[in-house]
Design a protein around this motif. Sequence first.
Motif, PDB file in Angstrom:
ATOM      1  N   VAL A  55      -2.180   9.581 -19.607  1.00  0.00           N
ATOM      2  CA  VAL A  55      -3.494   9.926 -17.714  1.00  0.00           C
ATOM      3  C   VAL A  55      -4.219   8.109 -18.039  1.00  0.00           C
ATOM      4  CG1 VAL A  55      -5.308  11.153 -18.298  1.00  0.00           C
ATOM      5  CG2 VAL A  55      -3.870  12.083 -19.188  1.00  0.00           C
ATOM      6  N   LEU A  56      -4.572   7.913 -19.176  1.00  0.00           N
ATOM      7  CA  LEU A  56      -4.805   6.690 -18.846  1.00  0.00           C
ATOM      8  C   LEU A  56      -4.128   5.523 -17.745  1.00  0.00           C
ATOM      9  CD1 LEU A  56      -7.337   3.940 -18.851  1.00  0.00           C
ATOM     10  CD2 LEU A  56      -5.609   3.982 -21.633  1.00  0.00           C
ATOM     11  N   GLY A  57      -2.474   5.105 -18.011  1.00  0.00           N
ATOM     12  CA  GLY A  57      -1.795   4.784 -17.171  1.00  0.00           C
ATOM     13  C   GLY A  57      -2.112   5.492 -15.559  1.00  0.00           C
ATOM     14  N   VAL A  58      -2.308   7.114 -15.475  1.00  0.00           N
ATOM     15  CA  VAL A  58      -2.315   7.336 -13.938  1.00  0.00           C
ATOM     16  C   VAL A  58      -3.296   6.872 -13.886  1.00  0.00           C
ATOM     17  CG1 VAL A  58      -2.155   9.293 -12.822  1.00  0.00           C
ATOM     18  CG2 VAL A  58      -0.625   9.723 -14.794  1.00  0.00           C
ATOM     19  N   ALA A  59      -3.983   7.260 -14.166  1.00  0.00           N
ATOM     20  CA  ALA A  59      -5.455   6.389 -13.688  1.00  0.00           C
ATOM     21  C   ALA A  59      -5.199   4.855 -13.393  1.00  0.00           C
ATOM     22  CB  ALA A  59      -6.748   6.949 -15.151  1.00  0.00           C
ATOM     23  N   LEU A  60      -5.097   4.652 -14.287  1.00  0.00           N
ATOM     24  CA  LEU A  60      -5.027   2.481 -14.185  1.00  0.00           C
ATOM     25  C   LEU A  60      -4.072   2.768 -12.682  1.00  0.00           C
ATOM     26  CD1 LEU A  60      -4.430   1.019 -17.593  1.00  0.00           C
ATOM     27  CD2 LEU A  60      -6.309   0.811 -15.782  1.00  0.00           C
ATOM     28  N   GLY A  63       1.011  -1.193  -0.256  1.00  0.00           N
ATOM     29  CA  GLY A  63      -0.110  -0.085   0.343  1.00  0.00           C
ATOM     30  C   GLY A  63       0.712   1.406  -0.071  1.00  0.00           C
ATOM     31  N   VAL A  64       2.272   1.613   1.466  1.00  0.00           N
ATOM     32  CA  VAL A  64       3.036   2.176   1.164  1.00  0.00           C
ATOM     33  C   VAL A  64       3.750   2.780  -0.399  1.00  0.00           C
ATOM     34  CG1 VAL A  64       4.972   4.070   1.999  1.00  0.00           C
ATOM     35  CG2 VAL A  64       2.901   2.241   3.852  1.00  0.00           C
ATOM     36  N   THR A  65       3.809   1.443  -0.847  1.00  0.00           N
ATOM     37  CA  THR A  65       4.993   1.170  -2.476  1.00  0.00           C
ATOM     38  C   THR A  65       4.227   2.257  -3.811  1.00  0.00           C
ATOM     39  OG1 THR A  65       5.920  -0.744  -1.919  1.00  0.00           O
ATOM     40  CG2 THR A  65       6.348   0.316  -3.618  1.00  0.00           C
ATOM     41  N   ILE A 110       4.337   5.704  -5.461  1.00  0.00           N
ATOM     42  CA  ILE A 110       4.601   5.243  -6.664  1.00  0.00           C
ATOM     43  C   ILE A 110       3.342   6.576  -7.526  1.00  0.00           C
ATOM     44  CG2 ILE A 110       4.873   4.012  -8.463  1.00  0.00           C
ATOM     45  CD1 ILE A 110       5.842   1.881  -6.758  1.00  0.00           C
ATOM     46  N   ALA A 111       2.147   5.502  -7.879  1.00  0.00           N
ATOM     47  CA  ALA A 111       1.004   6.979  -7.853  1.00  0.00           C
ATOM     48  C   ALA A 111       1.367   7.989  -8.366  1.00  0.00           C
ATOM     49  CB  ALA A 111      -0.389   6.256  -7.404  1.00  0.00           C
ATOM     50  N   THR A 112       0.991   8.863  -6.477  1.00  0.00           N
ATOM     51  CA  THR A 112       1.249  10.146  -6.277  1.00  0.00           C
ATOM     52  C   THR A 112       2.530  10.769  -7.389  1.00  0.00           C
ATOM     53  OG1 THR A 112       0.340   9.902  -4.669  1.00  0.00           O
ATOM     54  CG2 THR A 112       1.645  12.108  -5.075  1.00  0.00           C
ATOM     55  N   GLN A 113       4.236   9.967  -7.345  1.00  0.00           N
ATOM     56  CA  GLN A 113       5.431  10.288  -7.793  1.00  0.00           C
ATOM     57  C   GLN A 113       5.042   9.890  -9.252  1.00  0.00           C
ATOM     58  OE1 GLN A 113       7.780   7.058  -6.625  1.00  0.00           O
ATOM     59  NE2 GLN A 113       9.023   8.449  -5.000  1.00  0.00           N
ATOM     60  N   LEU A 114       3.903   9.319 -10.406  1.00  0.00           N
ATOM     61  CA  LEU A 114       3.562   9.328 -11.670  1.00  0.00           C
ATOM     62  C   LEU A 114       3.192  10.810 -11.947  1.00  0.00           C
ATOM     63  CD1 LEU A 114       4.229   8.052 -14.387  1.00  0.00           C
ATOM     64  CD2 LEU A 114       1.944   7.271 -13.728  1.00  0.00           C
ATOM     65  N   SER A 115       2.017  11.148 -11.289  1.00  0.00           N
ATOM     66  CA  SER A 115       0.893  12.038 -11.166  1.00  0.00           C
ATOM     67  C   SER A 115       1.436  13.375 -11.325  1.00  0.00           C
ATOM     68  CB  SER A 115       0.321  12.217 -10.213  1.00  0.00           C
ATOM     69  OG  SER A 115      -0.365  10.744 -10.380  1.00  0.00           O
ATOM     70  N   VAL A 116       2.981  13.735 -10.322  1.00  0.00           N
ATOM     71  CA  VAL A 116       3.252  14.840 -10.132  1.00  0.00           C
ATOM     72  C   VAL A 116       4.751  14.767 -11.355  1.00  0.00           C
ATOM     73  CG1 VAL A 116       4.872  16.488  -8.817  1.00  0.00           C
ATOM     74  CG2 VAL A 116       2.794  14.925  -7.535  1.00  0.00           C
ATOM     75  N   PHE A 170      -3.279   4.652  -9.851  1.00  0.00           N
ATOM     76  CA  PHE A 170      -4.549   4.844  -8.746  1.00  0.00           C
ATOM     77  C   PHE A 170      -5.784   3.983  -9.003  1.00  0.00           C
ATOM     78  CE2 PHE A 170      -2.461   9.436  -8.727  1.00  0.00           C
ATOM     79  CZ  PHE A 170      -2.139   9.341  -8.033  1.00  0.00           C
ATOM     80  N   GLY A 171      -5.929   4.019  -9.497  1.00  0.00           N
ATOM     81  CA  GLY A 171      -7.099   2.629  -9.380  1.00  0.00           C
ATOM     82  C   GLY A 171      -6.136   1.336  -8.906  1.00  0.00           C
ATOM     83  N   GLY A 172      -4.829   0.100  -9.227  1.00  0.00           N
ATOM     84  CA  GLY A 172      -4.295  -0.459  -8.477  1.00  0.00           C
ATOM     85  C   GLY A 172      -3.991  -0.149  -7.005  1.00  0.00           C
ATOM     86  N   THR A 173      -3.674   1.454  -6.819  1.00  0.00           N
ATOM     87  CA  THR A 173      -3.632   1.374  -5.808  1.00  0.00           C
ATOM     88  C   THR A 173      -4.548   1.189  -4.705  1.00  0.00           C
ATOM     89  OG1 THR A 173      -1.718   3.428  -6.428  1.00  0.00           O
ATOM     90  CG2 THR A 173      -2.870   3.357  -4.119  1.00  0.00           C
ATOM     91  N   TYR A 174      -5.876   2.078  -5.153  1.00  0.00           N
ATOM     92  CA  TYR A 174      -7.350   1.309  -4.461  1.00  0.00           C
ATOM     93  C   TYR A 174      -7.392   0.572  -4.195  1.00  0.00           C
ATOM     94  CZ  TYR A 174     -11.396   1.549  -2.741  1.00  0.00           C
ATOM     95  OH  TYR A 174     -13.151   1.339  -2.843  1.00  0.00           O
ATOM     96  N   LEU A 175      -7.033  -0.512  -5.130  1.00  0.00           N
ATOM     97  CA  LEU A 175      -7.305  -1.964  -5.158  1.00  0.00           C
ATOM     98  C   LEU A 175      -5.800  -2.682  -3.632  1.00  0.00           C
ATOM     99  CD1 LEU A 175      -8.167  -3.279  -8.992  1.00  0.00           C
ATOM    100  CD2 LEU A 175      -9.818  -3.265  -7.019  1.00  0.00           C
ATOM    101  N   VAL A 176      -4.986  -2.594  -4.234  1.00  0.00           N
ATOM    102  CA  VAL A 176      -3.981  -2.927  -2.979  1.00  0.00           C
ATOM    103  C   VAL A 176      -4.084  -2.077  -1.804  1.00  0.00           C
ATOM    104  CG1 VAL A 176      -1.276  -2.606  -2.410  1.00  0.00           C
ATOM    105  CG2 VAL A 176      -2.250  -2.986  -4.955  1.00  0.00           C
ATOM    106  N   VAL A 177      -4.398  -0.666  -1.260  1.00  0.00           N
ATOM    107  CA  VAL A 177      -4.766  -0.720  -0.777  1.00  0.00           C
ATOM    108  C   VAL A 177      -5.804  -1.270   0.356  1.00  0.00           C
ATOM    109  CG1 VAL A 177      -5.599   1.727   1.025  1.00  0.00           C
ATOM    110  CG2 VAL A 177      -3.193   1.770  -0.291  1.00  0.00           C
ATOM    111  N   THR A 178      -6.874  -1.693  -0.418  1.00  0.00           N
ATOM    112  CA  THR A 178      -8.358  -1.523  -0.113  1.00  0.00           C
ATOM    113  C   THR A 178      -8.484  -3.502  -0.298  1.00  0.00           C
ATOM    114  OG1 THR A 178      -9.324  -1.797  -2.078  1.00  0.00           O
ATOM    115  CG2 THR A 178      -9.301   0.630  -0.418  1.00  0.00           C
ATOM    116  N   ALA A 179      -7.226  -3.908  -0.456  1.00  0.00           N
ATOM    117  CA  ALA A 179      -7.705  -5.271  -0.468  1.00  0.00           C
ATOM    118  C   ALA A 179      -8.003  -6.210   0.822  1.00  0.00           C
ATOM    119  CB  ALA A 179      -6.104  -6.672  -1.029  1.00  0.00           C
TER     120      ALA A 179
END
Length: 147
Positions: free
Chosen positions: A130-135, A96-98, A102-108, A137-146
């Motif tokens: 934009v699609l890569g960034v969105a995916l 989750g941390v990673t 990474i999601a935020t690093q990529l966005s910025v 973040f979607g993956g981050t959501y799935l990992v954090v809420t798993a």
Amino acid sequence: MDRTLALILTLLTGALVAAQPPVNALIARHVTDLGAAFVSLAFSTLIVGGLLLAVGDPTALLQVSQLRPIHAIAGIAGAAIVVVSLITVRELGAGGVTAALIATQLSVSVILDRLGLLGLHGHPVTTRTVLGVALLFGGTYLVVTAS
């Protein structure tokens, strides 16, 4: 350095970065959170200092007076990553941390590239970007809420 070697070194470093928060959290059990951050960053300083002496150019540090306040972002970022990740790994886990970092690093990074900030050359933002960034973040959501 060629791109293949650069990618290999970056991937290997990514493995170290993934292990850093849980190891720092283990250190914190002995010396508190801020103590663990200090120990981690002290080791980093010793390693980079040794490399600077062994294969670098220590005389280049004579130019440190030319740095501007904006350059402090580098040190602030390093300290923030160590301190925040060693605390949040307990709740989010290493994945989750990673993922969040990474999601935020990529966005910025995409914004910095697009605007050509901090000495970067401007790069266009495409639909694929934009699609890569969105995916991510979607993956981050799935990992954090798993769990």
